[in-house]
Design a protein around this motif. Structure first.
Motif, PDB file in Angstrom:
ATOM      1  N   UNK A  50      31.706  36.821  88.639  1.00 51.15           N
ATOM      2  CA  UNK A  50      30.660  35.870  89.020  1.00 51.15           C
ATOM      3  C   UNK A  50      31.141  34.450  88.717  1.00 51.15           C
ATOM      4  N   UNK A  51      30.456  33.430  89.242  1.00 51.42           N
ATOM      5  CA  UNK A  51      30.863  32.051  88.943  1.00 51.42           C
ATOM      6  C   UNK A  51      30.836  31.780  87.439  1.00 51.42           C
ATOM      7  N   UNK A  52      31.737  30.935  87.008  1.00 56.05           N
ATOM      8  CA  UNK A  52      31.842  30.603  85.587  1.00 56.05           C
ATOM      9  C   UNK A  52      30.636  29.798  85.129  1.00 56.05           C
ATOM     10  N   UNK A  53      30.079  30.226  84.006  1.00 50.43           N
ATOM     11  CA  UNK A  53      28.943  29.509  83.440  1.00 50.43           C
ATOM     12  C   UNK A  53      29.430  28.300  82.649  1.00 50.43           C
ATOM     13  N   UNK A  54      28.666  27.180  82.665  1.00 52.54           N
ATOM     14  CA  UNK A  54      29.091  25.985  81.908  1.00 52.54           C
ATOM     15  C   UNK A  54      29.170  26.272  80.413  1.00 52.54           C
ATOM     16  N   UNK A  55      30.191  25.691  79.786  1.00 60.23           N
ATOM     17  CA  UNK A  55      30.392  25.892  78.359  1.00 60.23           C
ATOM     18  C   UNK A  55      29.403  25.020  77.589  1.00 60.23           C
ATOM     19  N   UNK A  56      28.634  25.574  76.655  1.00 60.20           N
ATOM     20  CA  UNK A  56      27.682  24.762  75.877  1.00 60.20           C
ATOM     21  C   UNK A  56      28.411  23.761  74.991  1.00 60.20           C
ATOM     22  N   UNK A  57      27.872  22.562  74.949  1.00 56.22           N
ATOM     23  CA  UNK A  57      28.493  21.518  74.138  1.00 56.22           C
ATOM     24  C   UNK A  57      28.030  21.643  72.694  1.00 56.22           C
ATOM     25  N   UNK A  58      28.863  21.208  71.765  1.00 57.13           N
ATOM     26  CA  UNK A  58      28.460  21.289  70.354  1.00 57.13           C
ATOM     27  C   UNK A  58      27.249  20.399  70.083  1.00 57.13           C
ATOM     28  N   UNK A  59      26.335  20.861  69.212  1.00 59.49           N
ATOM     29  CA  UNK A  59      25.090  20.151  68.901  1.00 59.49           C
ATOM     30  C   UNK A  59      25.108  19.509  67.525  1.00 59.49           C
ATOM     31  N   UNK A  60      26.266  19.487  66.857  1.00 57.23           N
ATOM     32  CA  UNK A  60      26.326  18.894  65.523  1.00 57.23           C
ATOM     33  C   UNK A  60      26.093  17.389  65.586  1.00 57.23           C
ATOM     34  N   UNK A 116      37.613  37.465  94.330  1.00 56.37           N
ATOM     35  CA  UNK A 116      36.639  38.546  94.543  1.00 56.37           C
ATOM     36  C   UNK A 116      35.762  38.256  95.749  1.00 56.37           C
ATOM     37  N   UNK A 117      35.362  37.014  95.916  1.00 50.52           N
ATOM     38  CA  UNK A 117      34.515  36.615  97.040  1.00 50.52           C
ATOM     39  C   UNK A 117      35.260  36.757  98.361  1.00 50.52           C
TER      40      UNK A 117
END
Length: 298
Positions: A50-60, A116-117
């Motif tokens: 599936x399409x790559x999900x965005x990487x969560x940014x650090x919240x510190x 895959x697509x």
């Protein structure tokens, strides 16, 4: 602490898990797709299809620079691992398709989802055309084109699954009917028995009954061949023994009267010349006689 190695990284040969090489015009796309997705799920990389999900940014907080740097390093490590795993799964795709299909889907900098697509589009964009092709193959299915009953039944099942994948499903009843109508004449008896069942038996039962019938016919043919070979060997041995017991008989004209003469004193003709007239017989040169050869007289 040392990080645990991801299970997908230890797969050395994808072909031992996905046993089908997908051809460009193959009817095995659904089977290949199912096996590939199961393999990806086992090794925890199914999300790469599936399409790559965005990487969560650090919240510190910015004031905690050490924590922020640590969180950012963790994000980079996770992103690097994801890219590494994506390359692994992409290599799996490349390794399980044929060379002509690989030339169609291969692109520089390609992700697993992109490849895959492309494969999915190659087999799903022309559903109507593929449905016609598969329908014709299913309609012309015949046992005489297969080496054994197991391959015949399995191919019929496979075509039914492929027709379902292109929007033209074949139910179990129609599958059984097609299998029975495609049998050769030597299976007419078992075909009639199964056809007269109401309702018709399912695919698994029909396949089992037909495989058993095939094994029975093979056993009968083997037994008949052995009996014929035994009979031939017995006949040959009997003829040889009879010929060896017959002794040739020869007739020689000079053997006539070679035994003892009548009375034992040479009154007969032959080699016993002790009797009367032996001097006269010995002084004359006899002309040999033969029932078929004429000798010249003296």
């Amino acid at each position: 602490m040392e990080s645990k190695l991801h299970p997908a990284l230890i797969v050395s040969n994808i072909k031992t898990h996905v046993l089908i090489i997908l051809e460009k015009d193959s009817t095995h796309y659904t089977t290949w797709k199912t096996l590939f997705k199961v393999h990806c799920q086992i090794y925890e990389v199914l999300d790469h299809l599936s399409p790559k999900q965005p990487v969560p940014k650090p919240t510190a907080e910015s004031s905690d620079e050490a924590a922020a740097a640590k969180a950012e390093a963790a994000v980079r490590a996770a992103d690097n691992l994801w890219n590494q795993l994506d390359a692994v799964v992409l290599r799996w795709i490349y390794a399980t398709v044929s060379a002509p299909l690989l030339h169609i889907i291969l692109q520089p900098g390609q992700t697993t989802h992109a490849a895959w697509f492309v494969v999915e589009s190659e087999f799903n964009d022309n559903k109507n055309t593929r449905a016609i092709f598969l329908g014709q193959e299913f309609a012309n299915l015949s046992l005489e084109n297969f080496s054994n009953m197991a391959d015949y039944c399995q191919h019929a099942k496979h075509l039914a699954e492929q027709l379902k994948s292109v929007g033209s499903p074949v139910d179990d009843r129609m599958l059984v009917i097609k299998i029975l109508t495609g049998l050769t004449e030597q299976y007419d008896s078992i075909s009639i028995v199964l056809q007269n069942r109401d309702p018709l038996p399912n695919f698994n039962e029909v396949r089992s009954r037909l495989n058993m019938e095939e094994q029975k016919k093979k056993w009968q043919a083997t037994r008949g061949s052995q009996a014929a070979a035994t009979s031939l060997a017995t006949t040959t041995a009997t003829s040889s023994n009879g010929a060896s017991q017959q002794q040739p008989s020869f007739f020689h004209p000079f053997d006539r009267g070679c035994g003892q003469s009548r009375g034992g004193h040479g009154r007969g003709r032959g080699k016993s010349y002790s009797g009367r007239g032996s001097n006269r017989y010995s002084n004359q040169q006899q002309t040999p006689t033969h029932p078929y050869i004429v000798f010249p007289s003296n």
